[in-house]
Enzyme design. Sequence first.
Site, PDB file in Angstrom:
ATOM      1  N   GLU A   1      68.735  27.398  44.125  1.00  0.00           N
ATOM      2  CA  GLU A   1      69.547  27.106  43.396  1.00  0.00           C
ATOM      3  C   GLU A   1      69.753  25.521  43.581  1.00  0.00           C
ATOM      4  O   GLU A   1      68.537  25.601  42.504  1.00  0.00           O
ATOM      5  CB  GLU A   1      71.086  27.370  44.024  1.00  0.00           C
ATOM      6  CG  GLU A   1      72.261  27.773  42.967  1.00  0.00           C
ATOM      7  CD  GLU A   1      71.997  26.725  41.886  1.00  0.00           C
ATOM      8  OE1 GLU A   1      71.328  27.085  41.137  1.00  0.00           O
ATOM      9  OE2 GLU A   1      72.794  25.441  41.124  1.00  0.00           O
TER      10      GLU A   1
ATOM     11  N   SER B   1      72.127  35.386  37.710  1.00  0.00           N
ATOM     12  CA  SER B   1      71.279  34.367  37.670  1.00  0.00           C
ATOM     13  C   SER B   1      70.465  34.257  36.053  1.00  0.00           C
ATOM     14  O   SER B   1      70.670  35.400  35.095  1.00  0.00           O
ATOM     15  CB  SER B   1      70.455  35.287  38.592  1.00  0.00           C
ATOM     16  OG  SER B   1      68.605  34.378  38.110  1.00  0.00           O
TER      17      SER B   1
ATOM     18  N   GLU C   1      73.605  28.937  46.378  1.00  0.00           N
ATOM     19  CA  GLU C   1      73.407  30.200  45.321  1.00  0.00           C
ATOM     20  C   GLU C   1      74.816  31.039  44.187  1.00  0.00           C
ATOM     21  O   GLU C   1      74.907  30.844  43.330  1.00  0.00           O
ATOM     22  CB  GLU C   1      72.656  31.477  45.932  1.00  0.00           C
ATOM     23  CG  GLU C   1      71.674  31.919  44.772  1.00  0.00           C
ATOM     24  CD  GLU C   1      70.688  31.031  43.914  1.00  0.00           C
ATOM     25  OE1 GLU C   1      70.479  30.517  42.671  1.00  0.00           O
ATOM     26  OE2 GLU C   1      70.000  30.919  44.478  1.00  0.00           O
TER      27      GLU C   1
ATOM     28  N   GLY D   1      64.814  25.925  36.106  1.00  0.00           N
ATOM     29  CA  GLY D   1      65.718  25.325  35.184  1.00  0.00           C
ATOM     30  C   GLY D   1      67.330  25.469  35.286  1.00  0.00           C
ATOM     31  O   GLY D   1      68.506  25.402  33.222  1.00  0.00           O
TER      32      GLY D   1
ATOM     33  N   ASP E   1      76.971  30.135  41.388  1.00  0.00           N
ATOM     34  CA  ASP E   1      76.528  30.741  40.091  1.00  0.00           C
ATOM     35  C   ASP E   1      76.911  31.639  39.709  1.00  0.00           C
ATOM     36  O   ASP E   1      76.661  32.209  38.309  1.00  0.00           O
ATOM     37  CB  ASP E   1      74.677  31.743  40.241  1.00  0.00           C
ATOM     38  CG  ASP E   1      73.705  30.264  39.892  1.00  0.00           C
ATOM     39  OD1 ASP E   1      74.329  29.217  39.555  1.00  0.00           O
ATOM     40  OD2 ASP E   1      72.306  30.895  39.423  1.00  0.00           O
TER      41      ASP E   1
ATOM     42  N   THR F   1      64.337  30.654  44.520  1.00  0.00           N
ATOM     43  CA  THR F   1      65.275  29.594  44.809  1.00  0.00           C
ATOM     44  C   THR F   1      65.703  29.313  45.411  1.00  0.00           C
ATOM     45  O   THR F   1      66.202  30.144  46.245  1.00  0.00           O
ATOM     46  CB  THR F   1      65.923  29.537  43.011  1.00  0.00           C
ATOM     47  OG1 THR F   1      66.803  28.756  43.486  1.00  0.00           O
ATOM     48  CG2 THR F   1      66.692  31.462  43.459  1.00  0.00           C
TER      49      THR F   1
ATOM     50  N   ARG G   1      67.607  38.731  45.125  1.00  0.00           N
ATOM     51  CA  ARG G   1      68.857  37.848  45.542  1.00  0.00           C
ATOM     52  C   ARG G   1      69.786  37.243  46.252  1.00  0.00           C
ATOM     53  O   ARG G   1      70.110  37.720  46.965  1.00  0.00           O
ATOM     54  CB  ARG G   1      69.796  37.898  43.862  1.00  0.00           C
ATOM     55  CG  ARG G   1      71.057  36.813  43.537  1.00  0.00           C
ATOM     56  CD  ARG G   1      70.536  35.368  42.765  1.00  0.00           C
ATOM     57  NE  ARG G   1      71.543  35.617  41.747  1.00  0.00           N
ATOM     58  CZ  ARG G   1      71.104  34.055  40.959  1.00  0.00           C
ATOM     59  NH1 ARG G   1      70.102  33.579  41.808  1.00  0.00           N
ATOM     60  NH2 ARG G   1      72.319  33.352  40.405  1.00  0.00           N
TER      61      ARG G   1
ATOM     62  N   THR H   1      64.261  25.026  40.013  1.00  0.00           N
ATOM     63  CA  THR H   1      64.196  25.466  41.370  1.00  0.00           C
ATOM     64  C   THR H   1      62.596  25.831  40.359  1.00  0.00           C
ATOM     65  O   THR H   1      62.390  24.930  40.098  1.00  0.00           O
ATOM     66  CB  THR H   1      65.169  26.617  41.843  1.00  0.00           C
ATOM     67  OG1 THR H   1      64.437  27.484  41.193  1.00  0.00           O
ATOM     68  CG2 THR H   1      66.094  26.597  42.774  1.00  0.00           C
TER      69      THR H   1
HETATM   70  N1  GLU Z   1      70.030  29.710  40.083  1.00  0.00           N
HETATM   71  C1  GLU Z   1      69.700  29.522  38.861  1.00  0.00           C
HETATM   72  C2  GLU Z   1      70.128  30.660  38.626  1.00  0.00           C
HETATM   73  O1  GLU Z   1      69.435  31.687  39.930  1.00  0.00           O
HETATM   74  C3  GLU Z   1      68.295  29.185  39.476  1.00  0.00           C
HETATM   75  C4  GLU Z   1      67.476  28.342  39.722  1.00  0.00           C
HETATM   76  C5  GLU Z   1      66.738  27.005  39.490  1.00  0.00           C
HETATM   77  O2  GLU Z   1      65.429  26.947  38.516  1.00  0.00           O
HETATM   78  O3  GLU Z   1      67.875  26.296  38.645  1.00  0.00           O
HETATM   79  O4  GLU Z   1      69.469  30.877  37.308  1.00  0.00           O
END
Ligand code: GLU
Length: 596
Positions: free
Chosen positions: A429, A475, A448, A496, A451, A427, A110, A409
């Site tokens: 993000e 995440s 990122e 997602g 988040d 990802t 991460r 992502t």
């Molecule tokens: N940033 C998102 C997370 O870590 C993931 C990115 C995505 O797939 O939307 O939860």
Amino acid sequence: MGARHRTAALATAVVAMTAAVVVPAEATPHRPPAKTPIASGYGGAVVSDTVESTEAGLAVLRRGGSAADAAVAVAATLGVTDPFVAGLGGGGYFVHYDARTREVSTIDGRETTPRAGDEKMFIDPATGQPYPFATAVTSGLSVGTPGMLATWDRALKRWGRLSLSDTLRPAISVADKGFPLTPALRDQIVSNEARLKQFTSSAELFLPGGKVPDAGAVLRNPDLADTYREISRKGTGSFYGGSIGRDVVDAVRNPPLAPDATIDPPRGRMALQDLKVYKTIDQDPTRSSYRGLDVYGMAPSSSGGITVGEALNILENFDLKGMDRTQALHHYLEASKLAFADRGRHIGDARFVEVPQKQLLSDEFAASRACLIDPAKALPAPVAPGDPFHPGSCEPRTAAPAPDNEVHTNHFVVSDAWGNIVTYTNTIEQLGGSAIVVPDRGFLLNNELTDFNFAPTQGEAPDPNLPAAGKRPRSSMSPTLVFKDGRPWLAVGSPGGSTIITTVLQILVNRIDLGMSLPDALAAPRASQRNTAAVTAEPAFISGAGGLTALGHTFTAQKEIGVAAALEFDRWGKVLAVGEQARRGGTSAGVIFPVR
Ligand code: GLU
């Protein structure tokens, strides 16, 4: 099939330039193979977003590479062909099954808050208020120290048979020779056009000649090919402290704003030292059981493993198979709602906050949440979190709404001839990350750190997901492995944002409880209840949701939720590889031998 397809045709058609080179569609007689979202067979399999990345993984498997080797080739190639959701500028979670030791291991790669970050970093000093989300999204401030390359390196060291340079080779070839712009990637460029125009490097790469290239035009990325070549020659130190790292830090601190830029984004705080000290974390997976199956997922800093596991534990209190479809989906939505309340209150980076992982995954706690579910009506949302240390009360309480994201992502899965498996969500993000391309390096930087919660969300209780120096933002990524009778049965995951968790959960419920085949389980219309008043759902789900509406569920339409990739193994060594048939324009599955 293959990424080999284009070499001869392009040698004459492409002129060398420093940024992206676009060749009109009619100049490229060779087309890549059509995307095949479902494949089955033996000897190894790959499911990923693009044809080129799936072919890169299969090529590495054919050369005797392991699932981990192939996964690095897939991820690096996605950096070329799926650059808005993948690549060197990001991070992710790598889950691995070792067939020899029968061990599930994970790597937390991460992105991390720079050492100069702190709890108030997303508070605008000019107003004393949190930056508007849209301001933070397109800024150096939201860029976390990337963990992607370190993850690839760690995976190869633990489970690889090939070198990093071997596994980067397919990606270099695609970046040099080019690939046809898919309608899906073109849509992503269009939806990010205004952001990309803010930075000269980003416009050069994705808007050559100042405009969005046509679908089918061949896109090359010589800068990224050179970046990968430099890493191949000099090793990962060139990124984590060397010349590539210096360019990353420059771009974060002083993004190359276009002369006509309309934004003045908050600057990033990353320093070269942040890259030098970046480390992936070898992490034990989460483990829970569901109807006799063993489910392994990603532990914090991702909330994925715990939240999927808790929701399954709640559902285990009910006989979904014996219910009609409306009741089964009602229970799915309610279990997810309750698990999300607990996620918000209790999960963050476990190196910084106490995460009661054992308690959240206990059957006792699940029972104390399951008893809140009323078959006759939906609980008013948001519901309050439970107390995993003192489960027992069955009093429904409501809570204040908390923000959440639902951006996209990528997720991919790989297996090899030895039976090793990788399920890897990675990802930058949101689509396009921060929209900042590192000048002359050919990749986008993540955003990122958005988040994190910019300000506390849990009322009087502490918020586990506020920023801090060295902390990883919570995440939702949920790369998951399911075992039946001690043998791997399913590997699954999705992008997602926070809908990742519900997408993985819904696919498992579809497959395990509702009797769907794996392709049907992925194709079924999706709905995502993340402890909000309305359920986010795909239009096809909403049109069949009359029974749920009668129980008090309300819906907000979203065109697509998730872009899943999954494998299913039978007892005789056959693998069924399943991607998306329609979402994100369809994804690409392949196997080494279709028949034994
Ligand atoms: N940033 C998102 C997370 O870590 C993931 C990115 C995505 O797939 O939307 O939860």
